[in-house]
Design a protein around this motif. Structure first.
Motif, PDB file in Angstrom:
ATOM      1  N   LYS A 139     -10.220  -2.839   4.437  1.00  0.00           N
ATOM      2  CA  LYS A 139      -9.032  -3.159   3.641  1.00  0.00           C
ATOM      3  C   LYS A 139      -8.564  -4.545   4.058  1.00  0.00           C
ATOM      4  O   LYS A 139      -8.509  -4.850   5.257  1.00  0.00           O
ATOM      5  N   LYS A 195      -9.150   5.206  -8.138  1.00  0.00           N
ATOM      6  CA  LYS A 195      -8.475   3.913  -8.105  1.00  0.00           C
ATOM      7  C   LYS A 195      -7.098   4.025  -7.449  1.00  0.00           C
ATOM      8  O   LYS A 195      -6.570   5.120  -7.227  1.00  0.00           O
ATOM      9  N   SER A 196      -6.514   2.862  -7.170  1.00  0.00           N
ATOM     10  CA  SER A 196      -5.171   2.812  -6.602  1.00  0.00           C
ATOM     11  C   SER A 196      -4.144   3.256  -7.640  1.00  0.00           C
ATOM     12  O   SER A 196      -4.263   2.956  -8.827  1.00  0.00           O
ATOM     13  N   ASP A 244     -11.347  -2.103  -5.357  1.00  0.00           N
ATOM     14  CA  ASP A 244     -10.144  -2.329  -6.159  1.00  0.00           C
ATOM     15  C   ASP A 244      -9.399  -3.547  -5.617  1.00  0.00           C
ATOM     16  O   ASP A 244      -8.974  -3.566  -4.457  1.00  0.00           O
ATOM     17  N   ASN A 250     -13.112   1.686  -3.207  1.00  0.00           N
ATOM     18  CA  ASN A 250     -13.120   1.733  -4.673  1.00  0.00           C
ATOM     19  C   ASN A 250     -13.253   0.344  -5.294  1.00  0.00           C
ATOM     20  O   ASN A 250     -13.111   0.194  -6.510  1.00  0.00           O
ATOM     21  N   PHE A 292      -9.487  -2.966  -1.446  1.00  0.00           N
ATOM     22  CA  PHE A 292      -9.933  -1.758  -0.758  1.00  0.00           C
ATOM     23  C   PHE A 292     -11.413  -1.560  -1.079  1.00  0.00           C
ATOM     24  O   PHE A 292     -11.802  -1.438  -2.244  1.00  0.00           O
ATOM     25  N   TYR A 352       1.176  -0.994  -5.478  1.00  0.00           N
ATOM     26  CA  TYR A 352      -0.064  -0.225  -5.542  1.00  0.00           C
ATOM     27  C   TYR A 352      -0.218   0.576  -4.255  1.00  0.00           C
ATOM     28  O   TYR A 352       0.254   0.171  -3.187  1.00  0.00           O
ATOM     29  N   ASP A 388       0.801  -1.213   0.000  1.00  0.00           N
ATOM     30  CA  ASP A 388       0.000   0.000   0.000  1.00  0.00           C
ATOM     31  C   ASP A 388       0.842   1.275   0.000  1.00  0.00           C
ATOM     32  O   ASP A 388       0.403   2.313   0.482  1.00  0.00           O
ATOM     33  N   SER A 419      -3.485   2.609  -2.353  1.00  0.00           N
ATOM     34  CA  SER A 419      -4.889   3.011  -2.375  1.00  0.00           C
ATOM     35  C   SER A 419      -5.016   4.491  -2.034  1.00  0.00           C
ATOM     36  O   SER A 419      -4.169   5.058  -1.342  1.00  0.00           O
TER      37      SER A 419
END
Length: 912
Positions: free
Chosen positions: A603, A680-681, A634, A632, A629, A661, A318, A663
């Protein structure tokens, strides 16, 4: 093996041997024969078992061995001084190490164990340590490779073997550490120390700070020890470990007032900060001043600090740029002790000690009086910052293999700025109005501003560490993080023009009046609850597995108004009619300058790392993680791989690749509602290669020259673009509307000489981004972090008699910024500032030289130390930012906001 084990012939030669053998001293268990000297034997390596030595001799000569296998230590290792030697010397060395007697019958060699030594045993005691922190490794596995006897060390990393005289090999293994093989020659009772390096050290060389509680001898002082002590002394005006991080390669920050930092072209929010495995979201004091901050971490509590500047493994997630992993130490279990410090900026203290027979505690606290330091720099200053923090670790050993840790951080800030009122008296000059009326003009302006803020950060984490076996470990944790921010500021600018014109028909008065009102109000609450577990399993000495999973519940609440209004009233446009107008400039992206976020989401993540110690010189980590997450919706997949190859003890080559990635945080979300259309991430792909090693090393004389080179490339996708105002506030577009890259290299040279230690760090960087939306500019332009050249030089000199002096020199070529351009409004007869092209200009180069002198001494029988630190010794004029204002006549002017000039401070620490 028929050529070696000739038991059937033993009874034939026994009588001859008993009558023909000659008794010789223990150090020469061999009849001296000239043909043994003339027989040359070659070995591929120096260490062999006795059985392998017999086999090699029989293959390369006509000599054969006769013995009773039950009497000889055939699996015991013999270390030969030469790999190319005559048979006589080889047999002498084997006989000496293992207590053997050799007797010749023609080309037969009868081998017997010395009866005086056959039953003699010695004790081999030892302790297995972490080479970085010098902490014992409980329940580490140790195997005698000669006898195949193995055991697990106790909870203090200690072990004991009883062994017959001879040469042995021991292999130590511990979950997460590189397997270590040690040769030991046993001929008396022996005590040994085995130090093991973590696999992470070989893969990423990450440790930059490590507290070593034991008093080290001269021979035990290594370059990491000296680096750690220097890091502690290199924090400048304030005791802040984050400021020392800024001196490391790949890290930049042209601001001695701020603890924040950028890594390899990434924004400051791309750095993951952990305390004992728990994430800390905003680890800073003084958040109201966007260009000023102090880290909340207590340096005296830190056991170890790792900084990974790219290519980090799958357990970390993250974040796009770096990991700062800080471990707080446990308190002393033997006695109560502590320390107290006092400086011009703050007072802090620490106390630690046992909690019963199975527990310990350590608590650190700090209270600032920074407002007085500010007044030294700027007497009559309007701002008044202050902060405090309390943090600690409580541990309890429930069983020898089961430990409970409670970690607590509580930090708070108060910041206020006195109302500031400035105005001008009216003045008159000649003027021509918009309606072509000549006459006189009277002007006046009035400014006022005020702000105040309060912050509170709380983190509580309960962790259980369970050693399941000598090859597996399980960590579980429940944590809560709570952050509250309340900020309010206003600024009002009033401007008045009065035109007095004379016409043929008599006097006519025209006027232009305006006011600009800037209003910022922020109420923010962030709360997270997290449960996570990590499992480390060493299947064998060459294969480790690290696996983990987490569930986190996040709550974001923000009520934000960040708005500038502009209003005017005039009859100058259409005399005598009056025109009025009002409009808003929304500095954030909310409707009419308002943002409201009230969101809850979950998450989750899981990761798996496979760590292969392919050989003594090659280690491979192949892993991946999955993140989800809820805000979103995602789901991301992040494969990662890293490789380390050490062809020699003085050289390690490394490479890493991975997908990363991050978030969106609350400031980047488009909506509070969970939706797959939400922001988005962001993504980054890392490519990292590097080399490090020793150019010269002599630990006995404390002389070492070490280097590190890193080349990297980061390819960004789905970036959330941002704009930094002249005041330093960051505003996000809340859209995945950009792509970018960051590429460069770092050079790091560290040296240690008797009485002197230091390092040289240089980084080159190019970091740019491009908007991807069809209606935006389609070319690359610098990111906010695009500082091309960064240089840091640090030197510590031991002056003797417990005096030392530390110098810090830093240089940065300057960050990009977005300038404003002055435009003249013909209707209102006024100048207006308009925002220019994004990051189209660079700040001037940043230069600073700091000096600290420190002295250790005894105060009333207690160990103490004192220092005096001078920041910006050469009084360089470093520009932090610009603001765009108007002079008393309404003309545009650019105001430089400078960082601190030369500023001394001092402090004292007493340990008890």
């Amino acid at each position: 093996m028929t050529t070696i084990l000739r038991f059937r012939t033993l009874h034939i030669v026994l009588f001859l041997w008993m009558s023909w053998s000659v008794s010789v001293p223990a150090e020469e268990k061999l009849e001296i024969q000239s043909d043994l000297h003339g027989c040359i034997i070659t070995f591929e390596k120096s260490a062999h078992t006795l059985e392998q030595i017999f086999h090699t001799i029989e293959q390369q000569s006509d000599w054969k061995f006769c013995f009773e296998s039950s009497e000889l230590p055939l699996k015991t290792v013999v270390v030969l001084p030469l790999q190319h030697d005559n048979l006589y010397h080889v047999l002498c060395e084997a006989g000496k190490q293992l207590g053997l007697a050799f007797t010749r019958i023609d080309h037969q060699l009868i081998v017997k164990a010395d009866s005086a030594q056959m039953h003699q045993t010695y004790s081999v005691r030892g302790t297995i340590y972490n080479a970085t922190t010098k902490e014992p490794l409980p329940y580490a596995s140790i195997i005698n490779l000669v006898t195949a006897e193995g055991m697990a060390a106790d909870e203090n990393g200690k072990f004991l073997f009883h062994l017959a005289p001879g040469a042995y090999q021991f292999r130590c293994s511990y979950v997460g550490f590189k397997a270590t093989v040690l040769d030991i020659d046993v001929h008396k009772d022996t005590s040994i120390v085995i130090e093991m390096n973590s696999l992470d050290m070989m893969l990423q060389d990450v440790t930059v700070y490590a507290t070593q509680e034991e008093k080290l001898t001269q021979q035990e002082i290594n370059i990491l020890t000296m680096q750690s002590e220097t890091m502690k002394k290199s924090t400048g005006l304030m005791s802040d470990v984050l400021r020392s991080v800024q001196l490391l390669p790949g890290v930049s920050n042209d601001n001695e007032l701020s603890a924040k930092f950028n890594v390899h072209g990434g924004d400051e929010n791309e750095n993951l900060v952990l305390i004992n495995g728990s994430e800390v979201y905003e680890p800073y004091h003084i958040k109201e001043a966007s260009n000023v901050s102090i880290g909340i971490f207590n340096t005296d509590l830190i056991k170890k600090m790792d900084l990974i500047t790219g290519g980090f493994s799958a357990r970390y997630g993250d974040r796009l740029s770096s990991v700062l992993d800080i471990d707080y130490r446990e308190g002393d279990r033997d006695r109560m002790k502590g320390q107290a410090s006092l400086s011009l900026t703050d007072a802090d203290g620490l106390i630690e000690g046992p909690l019963g027979s199975n527990g310990s505690f350590i608590i650190g606290f700090r209270q600032s009086y920074l407002q007085y330091e500010v007044n030294m720099v700027d007497p009559g200053a309007l701002i008044h910052p202050s902060y405090y923090d309390v943090q600690g670790v409580f541990s309890y050993q429930m069983t020898p293999k089961d430990k409970l840790l409670l970690k607590v951080i509580q930090a708070g800030d108060n910041y206020y700025e006195n109302p500031d009122i400035q105005s001008s008296s009216s003045f008159t000059n000649s003027y021509i109005t918009n309606t072509n009326l000549s006459g006189s003009l009277s002007q006046a302006w009035h400014d006022s501003s005020e702000e105040h803020a309060h912050y509170y950060t709380t983190m509580i984490a309960l962790q259980n560490v369970a050693i399941l076996s000598s090859s597996s470990m399980l960590k579980t944790e429940l944590s809560c993080y709570d952050e509250i921010e309340v900020e309010h500021s206003t600024e009002l600018d009033l401007y008045n023009n009065l035109f007095h014109s004379v016409l043929r028909t008599g006097p006519i008065d025209a006027f232009y009046k305006s006011n600009t009102n800037y209003y910022y109000d922020n109420n923010l609450h962030i709360q997270t609850w997290e449960m996570n577990a990590s499992y480390d399993w060493q299947l064998n000495s060459g294969y480790n597995i690290k696996a983990g999973a987490s569930f986190q519940h996040i709550y974001y609440y923000q009520q934000l108004q960040d708005q500038q209004t502009f209003a005017y009233s005039t009859n100058d446009y259409r005399y005598p009619l009056v025109d009025d107008s009002l409009w808003y400039i929304n500095l954030n992206n909310g409707t009419a300058g308002f943002d409201h976020i009230d969101a809850q989401a979950n998450k989750e993540y899981a990761y798996l790392e496979n760590i292969f110690q392919i050989s003594e010189s090659i280690v491979l980590n192949a892993g991946a993680r999955v993140d989800y997450f809820g805000l979103n919706k995602d789901l991301t997949w992040s494969p990662r791989i890293s490789l380390a190859f050490a062809p020699s003890p003085d050289l390690t080559l490394r490479g890493a690749w991975g997908v990363y990635y991050q978030s969106p945080i609350y400031q980047q979300l488009q909506s509070s509602i969970s939706s797959d259309t939400n922001t988005k991430s962001q993504q980054a792909i890392h490519y990292v290669v590097g080399a490090d090693g020793n150019i010269y090393s002599d630990e006995i004389h404390q002389t070492q020259l070490k280097y590190k080179l890193t080349v990297y490339d980061k390819q960004y996708d789905n970036l959330i673009s941002s704009f930094v105002s002249s005041s330093g506030r960051v505003y996000y577009s809340r859209k995945n509307d950009a792509i970018g890259y960051a590429a460069g290299f770092d050079c790091y040279l560290m040296y240690a000489l008797p009485g002197m230690f230091g390092w040289f760090s240089y980084s080159y960087l190019q970091s740019e981004q491009k908007f991807t939306a069809p209606d935006t500019i389609g070319y690359y332009f610098p990111r906010n972090t695009d500082q091309r050249h960064t240089l840091a030089i640090l030197t510590e000199i031991d002056l003797g008699k417990e005096w030392n002096i530390t110098t810090r020199m830093t240089y940065g070529s300057g960050y990009p910024y977005t300038p404003s351009v002055a435009e003249y409004d013909q209707k209102g007869n006024v100048w207006n500032w308009k925002r220019g092209s994004l990051n189209s200009a660079y700040l001037p180069a940043y230069r600073r030289v700091d000096v600290r002198a420190s002295k250790e001494f005894s105060l009333f029988g207690f160990p103490a130390s004192a220092f005096i630190d001078i920041s910006n010794l050469l009084n360089f004029n470093n520009i932090q930012s610009y603001s765009y204002e108007y002079d008393s006549q309404g003309n545009p002017k650019i105001v430089e906001h400078n960082l601190w000039p030369l500023l001394p401070t001092f402090g004292i620490t007493v340990k008890f």
